[in-house]
Design a protein around this motif. Sequence first.
Motif, short mmCIF file in Angstrom:
data_model
loop_
_atom_site.label_atom_id
_atom_site.label_comp_id
_atom_site.label_asym_id
_atom_site.label_seq_id
_atom_site.Cartn_x
_atom_site.Cartn_y
_atom_site.Cartn_z
N TRP A 51 13.60 102.23 -3.93
CA TRP A 51 13.25 103.43 -4.71
C TRP A 51 13.53 104.68 -3.89
O TRP A 51 14.15 105.63 -4.36
CB TRP A 51 11.78 103.38 -5.13
N GLN A 52 13.05 104.69 -2.64
CA GLN A 52 13.19 105.90 -1.82
C GLN A 52 14.63 106.17 -1.42
O GLN A 52 14.97 107.31 -1.13
CB GLN A 52 12.26 105.82 -0.62
N ALA A 53 15.48 105.16 -1.43
CA ALA A 53 16.89 105.39 -1.16
C ALA A 53 17.51 106.26 -2.25
O ALA A 53 18.40 107.06 -1.99
CB ALA A 53 17.64 104.06 -1.06
N GLU A 54 17.02 106.11 -3.48
CA GLU A 54 17.55 106.87 -4.61
C GLU A 54 16.77 108.15 -4.88
O GLU A 54 17.33 109.13 -5.36
CB GLU A 54 17.56 106.01 -5.88
N ARG A 55 15.46 108.14 -4.61
CA ARG A 55 14.62 109.30 -4.91
C ARG A 55 13.70 109.58 -3.72
O ARG A 55 12.50 109.32 -3.77
CB ARG A 55 13.80 109.05 -6.16
N PRO A 56 14.26 110.13 -2.63
CA PRO A 56 13.49 110.30 -1.39
C PRO A 56 12.33 111.28 -1.48
O PRO A 56 11.42 111.23 -0.65
CB PRO A 56 14.54 110.78 -0.39
N ASP A 57 12.32 112.16 -2.48
CA ASP A 57 11.23 113.13 -2.58
C ASP A 57 10.02 112.61 -3.34
O ASP A 57 8.96 113.24 -3.34
CB ASP A 57 11.74 114.41 -3.26
N ASP A 58 10.14 111.47 -4.00
CA ASP A 58 9.01 110.91 -4.74
C ASP A 58 7.97 110.36 -3.77
O ASP A 58 8.28 109.88 -2.69
CB ASP A 58 9.47 109.78 -5.66
N GLU A 59 6.72 110.44 -4.21
CA GLU A 59 5.62 109.82 -3.46
C GLU A 59 5.49 108.38 -3.95
O GLU A 59 5.35 108.14 -5.14
CB GLU A 59 4.31 110.57 -3.73
N VAL A 60 5.56 107.43 -3.04
CA VAL A 60 5.51 106.02 -3.41
C VAL A 60 4.23 105.41 -2.84
O VAL A 60 3.98 105.47 -1.64
CB VAL A 60 6.75 105.26 -2.88
N LEU A 61 3.40 104.86 -3.72
CA LEU A 61 2.16 104.21 -3.33
C LEU A 61 2.34 102.70 -3.46
O LEU A 61 2.76 102.22 -4.50
CB LEU A 61 1.01 104.66 -4.23
N LEU A 62 2.02 101.97 -2.42
CA LEU A 62 2.13 100.51 -2.44
C LEU A 62 0.75 99.91 -2.66
O LEU A 62 -0.18 100.18 -1.90
CB LEU A 62 2.72 100.01 -1.12
N VAL A 63 0.63 99.10 -3.69
CA VAL A 63 -0.63 98.45 -4.03
C VAL A 63 -0.34 97.00 -4.34
O VAL A 63 -0.28 96.59 -5.51
CB VAL A 63 -1.31 99.15 -5.24
N PRO A 64 -0.13 96.17 -3.31
CA PRO A 64 0.14 94.75 -3.56
C PRO A 64 -1.00 94.09 -4.33
O PRO A 64 -2.16 94.43 -4.14
CB PRO A 64 0.25 94.15 -2.15
N GLN A 65 -0.66 93.18 -5.21
CA GLN A 65 -1.63 92.50 -6.06
C GLN A 65 -1.67 91.01 -5.74
O GLN A 65 -0.80 90.48 -5.06
CB GLN A 65 -1.24 92.67 -7.53
N ALA A 66 -2.68 90.35 -6.27
CA ALA A 66 -2.77 88.89 -6.18
C ALA A 66 -3.58 88.40 -7.37
O ALA A 66 -4.43 89.11 -7.89
CB ALA A 66 -3.44 88.47 -4.88
N ASP A 67 -3.29 87.19 -7.80
CA ASP A 67 -3.96 86.64 -8.97
C ASP A 67 -5.06 85.64 -8.62
O ASP A 67 -5.51 84.89 -9.46
CB ASP A 67 -2.94 86.01 -9.92
#
Length: 86
Positions: A51-67
């Motif tokens: 994502w950041q390679a294409e849109r470096p100015d966006d804020e990216v939040l990582l929220v890994p999930q599990a079931d």
Amino acid sequence: DSNTIDSIAVYCDIDDPAIIDGMRRRIVISPDSFKGTLSARDAALALAVGWQAERPDDEVLLVPQADGGEGTLDAIAQASPATEWR
């Protein structure tokens, strides 16, 4: 229906590239694991890098999930880094 889609497009002025390309976005990446290949954390990181390679100015939040299965404790640990595990 198509009338709703048309009214949303007009409201957002979706044809104006300055609005689409000039807007900084907050992106939430929240995958589960890919069993046997990637943990939820590694999948989130890989998606964020792309994502950041294409849109470096966006804020990216990582929220890994599990079931509740494989990777659940890792997802909890990621969400609560100050937690002491025993």
